[in-house]
Design an enzyme around this catalytic site. Sequence first.
Site: not given
Ligand code: 5GP
Length: 141
Positions: A99, A101
Amino acid sequence: MADTIFGKIIAGEIPCHRVYEDDRVLAFLDINPLTRGHTLVVPKEPAATLDQLSDESAAALGRVLPRICRAVMAATGVREYNVLENNGPGAHQAVFHVHFHIIPRPGPNEGLGLRWAARSLDQGEAVELVKLITTALQKAP
Ligand code: 5GP
């Protein structure tokens, strides 16, 4: 597909605030935004990290990512932003489905915090690295 929270969102098993969808890509608001408008852009293909993603999904993501950035900036009125993509727990990845951001940066103390401990590129190391990386690219393009 549905072995991560994003797989479940893509499968429609849990809800999200969707802002964009096509055959290969879904984009929705982050549930814990760093700033207003923090958006996640996700390939539907269930690759855990970017290096595991197919060329087709990568191309689909690349095609729409700038467009979604423009829309988020238009919606928030913010002109500066970071695009972040974490790979592996040591690199701050929490959800093991690729993903990107999009994080608006409305002010100097808002948005993504960065520690950028840069050093000078050593010339010998650079030559060696170019050899290693180009060889790796030839083996597995
Ligand atoms: P990572 O640290 O893996 O790059 O970021 C994961 C992101 O996913 C975080 O910013 C977190 O807030 C978001 N996230 C985690 N679970 C969910 C969810 O159930 N729904 C949404 N919309 N975002 C999520």
